[in-house]
Design a protein around this motif. Structure first.
Motif, mmCIF file in Angstrom:
data_model
loop_
_atom_site.group_PDB
_atom_site.id
_atom_site.type_symbol
_atom_site.label_atom_id
_atom_site.label_comp_id
_atom_site.label_asym_id
_atom_site.label_seq_id
_atom_site.Cartn_x
_atom_site.Cartn_y
_atom_site.Cartn_z
ATOM 1 N N GLU A 116 0.824 -1.208 0.000
ATOM 2 C CA GLU A 116 0.000 0.000 0.000
ATOM 3 C C GLU A 116 0.858 1.257 0.000
ATOM 4 O OE1 GLU A 116 -2.786 -0.123 3.210
ATOM 5 O OE2 GLU A 116 -4.297 -1.178 2.013
ATOM 6 N N ARG A 117 1.971 1.243 0.724
ATOM 7 C CA ARG A 117 2.864 2.407 0.737
ATOM 8 C C ARG A 117 3.545 2.573 -0.619
ATOM 9 N NH1 ARG A 117 5.896 4.249 5.992
ATOM 10 N NH2 ARG A 117 4.178 4.220 7.473
ATOM 11 N N GLN A 140 1.011 -6.582 1.860
ATOM 12 C CA GLN A 140 0.308 -5.474 1.232
ATOM 13 C C GLN A 140 -0.061 -4.375 2.219
ATOM 14 O OE1 GLN A 140 -0.018 -4.860 -1.834
ATOM 15 N NE2 GLN A 140 -1.694 -3.394 -2.048
ATOM 16 N N ARG A 141 -0.490 -4.757 3.414
ATOM 17 C CA ARG A 141 -0.981 -3.747 4.361
ATOM 18 C C ARG A 141 -0.254 -3.732 5.701
ATOM 19 N NH1 ARG A 141 -7.232 -5.202 4.292
ATOM 20 N NH2 ARG A 141 -6.338 -7.290 3.971
ATOM 21 N N ARG A 143 -0.538 -5.741 8.292
ATOM 22 C CA ARG A 143 -1.572 -5.879 9.303
ATOM 23 C C ARG A 143 -0.989 -6.379 10.618
ATOM 24 N NH1 ARG A 143 -6.552 -8.996 6.452
ATOM 25 N NH2 ARG A 143 -7.286 -8.855 8.612
ATOM 26 N N GLU A 157 -2.954 -11.467 1.073
ATOM 27 C CA GLU A 157 -2.103 -10.360 1.517
ATOM 28 C C GLU A 157 -0.759 -10.376 0.789
ATOM 29 O OE1 GLU A 157 -1.307 -7.038 4.165
ATOM 30 O OE2 GLU A 157 -3.145 -8.048 3.532
#
Length: 277
Positions: A116-117, A140-141, A143, A157
């Motif tokens: 995401e970044r 990806q995130r 989490r 992910e």
């Protein structure tokens, strides 16, 4: 020492480790015991609980190989080289300054980027690659409950980050690092299916928590030797009393010390290049 495994980049067959296989056997044995004699349930439950505790402990130990293959040092062919790995970016303020510092030392690093970044700052990812460094998968995130996900959640992910980073960087990652290094027994089968290798580290500086660059550098340099994998962060970087990211001064100290010890830097994929031929 890392056991011989197929080179990353292509799916490979998953084989459970003795711990994972043993836990599965305990579960099967508990079910069989209950079917034969329901009165044995306290023993069956105790065995299952003990196996879960062992699996959890292994997942909470980032450098463990009890759940599957894990690069904690570079291969023997790396000789007098070390790997600088940089997590949690790209960060629009910190990452460009880290890149300038690496250029000043003629050093190469591996950036474990969050998908995401990377999507928000694609030009920084492109600069990482253009300046001779490697981009690898850090989910990806990122989490906080990553280690609690099941096989489907882990795959989604990691696959999302593979797609994002591959598109922006131009090359799909070969290595994966779990958020905070925490994982569960479902991760290794997913990585095998995606052709990724888990990579942790030899030592870390705890530069997201410590606001003193000298202390971070001492942690990284204590016992520094050829084939070490060092962990610092460009994302979530702690700040010193003047507001500067501690990673900058700490990394400068580490790179100067490494040069003084005649240790060169290499990306993780550069270190395993002989395996990819």
């Amino acid at each position: 020492m890392n056991a011989p495994v197929p080179a990353p980049g292509k799916p490979r067959h998953w084989r459970p480790t003795p711990l994972v296989g043993g836990a599965a056997a305990v579960h099967a044995g508990a079910l069989a015991a209950l079917a034969v004699s329901p009165a044995t349930w306290p023993w069956a439950a105790g065995g299952v609980i003990a196996s879960h505790l062992a699996l959890t402990a292994a997942g909470l130990w980032p450098r463990s190989t009890l759940l599957g293959h894990n690069w904690t040092t570079l291969p023997a062919s790396a000789s007098a080289r070390i790997a600088i790995t940089i997590d949690d970016g790209p960060d629009p303020e910190v990452t460009p300054r880290v890149l300038d510092l690496l250029d000043a030392h003629r050093a190469r690093a591996t950036f474990f980027c969050i998908g995401e970044r990377a999507r928000r700052h694609p030009r920084i990812v492109e600069a990482i690659v253009a300046r001779g460094h490697a981009v690898e998968n850090h989910s990806q995130r990122h989490r906080h409950n990553f280690s609690l996900l099941g096989p489907g959640g882990l795959r989604r992910e990691i696959e999302a980050a593979q797609s994002t980073l591959g598109e922006i960087a131009g090359t799909r990652p070969l290595f994966f690092r779990a958020p905070a290094g925490l994982r569960n027994p479902f991760l290794e089968p997913v990585l095998c299916g995606l052709g990724l290798h888990l990579a942790s580290w030899t030592r870390r500086g705890f530069d997201t928590r410590t606001g003193h660059a000298a202390l971070v550098a001492r942690r990284l340099l204590h016992g520094l030797a050829a084939r070490d994998i060092l962990l610092v962060h460009d994302g979530h970087a702690a700040r010193d009393a003047n507001g500067a990211p501690v990673v900058l001064a700490a990394l400068d100290t580490v790179l100067r010390a490494a040069a003084g010890r005649e240790l060169e830097t290499v990306t993780l994929r550069g270190a395993i290049a002989p395996m990819l031929r």
